[in-house]
Design an enzyme around this catalytic site. Sequence first.
Site, PDB file in Angstrom:
ATOM      1  N   LEU A 249       0.414   5.154  12.053  1.00  0.00           N
ATOM      2  CA  LEU A 249       1.813   4.749  12.047  1.00  0.00           C
ATOM      3  C   LEU A 249       2.332   4.672  10.612  1.00  0.00           C
ATOM      4  CD1 LEU A 249       4.333   3.784  13.547  1.00  0.00           C
ATOM      5  CD2 LEU A 249       3.469   1.454  13.331  1.00  0.00           C
ATOM      6  N   TYR A 250       1.491   4.205   9.696  1.00  0.00           N
ATOM      7  CA  TYR A 250       1.886   4.170   8.282  1.00  0.00           C
ATOM      8  C   TYR A 250       2.323   5.563   7.832  1.00  0.00           C
ATOM      9  CZ  TYR A 250       1.374   4.214   3.201  1.00  0.00           C
ATOM     10  OH  TYR A 250       1.587   4.399   1.862  1.00  0.00           O
ATOM     11  N   ALA A 251       1.495   6.572   8.134  1.00  0.00           N
ATOM     12  CA  ALA A 251       1.824   7.944   7.765  1.00  0.00           C
ATOM     13  C   ALA A 251       3.122   8.392   8.421  1.00  0.00           C
ATOM     14  CB  ALA A 251       0.683   8.874   8.159  1.00  0.00           C
TER      15      ALA A 251
END
Length: 438
Positions: A249-251
């Site tokens: 999700l960060y990416a």
Amino acid sequence: MLHIDSAPSTPGKVKMEKSSYFFTRGGGARWHYSLAKLTVWSFAFLALILIFFLRSPAPSTITSAADPSRRSLRNYNWGGSAWEKRVRASARARSSNGLTVLVTGAAGFVGTHVSSALKRRGDGVLGIDNFNDYYDPSLKRARQALLERTGVFIVEGDINDEALLRKLFEVVPFTHVMHLAAQAGVRYAMENPGSYVHSNIAGFVNLLEVCKSVNPQPAIVWASSSSVYGLNTKVPFSEKDRTDQPASLYAATKKAGEEIAHTYNHIYGLSLTGLRFFTVYGPWGRPDMAYFFFTKDILKGKQIAIFEAANHGTVARDFTYIDDIVKGCLGALDTAEKSTGSGGKKRGPAQLRVFNLGNTSPVPVSELVSILERLLKVKAKRNIMKLPRNGDVQYTHANISYAQRELGYKPTTDLQSGLKKFVRWYLNYYSDGKKAVE
């Protein structure tokens, strides 16, 4: 024949089947009964609302434990003549051609180093940071104290606070924004996804909304991430490679940021440069990074998990020393062209760029541990484990030819030299290891 049972059970949604309902024989009694029933339900509903508000905590008492995604939405004290004087003094450049830079996330790892470097060369710098508790806030406060000694003032506030950002631009006509504020970390996204949307998407949009409307518009350099390459298997990673397969999700939020940047550049003429950082390390670093907690756990005599990919495949990272990253950031600021919008309207094509900032020399994580063992003079207790499906990727490797050509970017610090500087800082910061092993 009408029956009481034909009345709807949901209060407030009385449906009259016939216009003569309340005027038939006995209709008056039915009307009074329905009204009484409606009144009882209304009082019950109001009582529930009252109980909810009485039991709910005030907004100022909401803690990160109750709602981690909102932990940075606190009430900050800002404004007033004394505050504005500090803001102007910090943002004042020493020379007429110096930059005036707003650095978001200034108390963060990269933010501290970039702010310090800008100030040392004579640029005006103002920081903003919300000092959230994703990792030990005392480390951020120590960085803040370090910057204050160099003349950099950090405003305590959130990039989602539109009124605060507009006030800062009202007080100082920033020429540039170095946007480094973000919710970092690949694995934490599985625990608190809301914090990533709040900071990396909503916060970025709020900043761009303010920047598009001020006059003159600033040029913006911002931190994307090497994680946008996701499941890409072509190495080294080039800016031309596909980035539509995020592994975390960060990416995904960083990739979303790049698309959002394109939109604001296209519509409003904002000059935007994205920097894809590759595994930044060094003094004053982040405790959630492997090299940092490996050092801590090795000194404590604790086991450290070293991941390997399927079929005993090597997990490697393109570790990039902080000083090299800072050079790339300053190069991006110095070559950023002016935004072309005015009053929220685009006047012409504006610059839009994205660069890899890496060391272009991937090192296996097992070798990272071996270097730390030599520097700390302590044998690590290694626990070899399979790479979990938590967003981590097996391999990162930056193609930096574009940054070399456009920014003059050239990393000079190898992992051995960089870790030596980090370990020296770590042992000094934690009182020769005493605090580190407590």
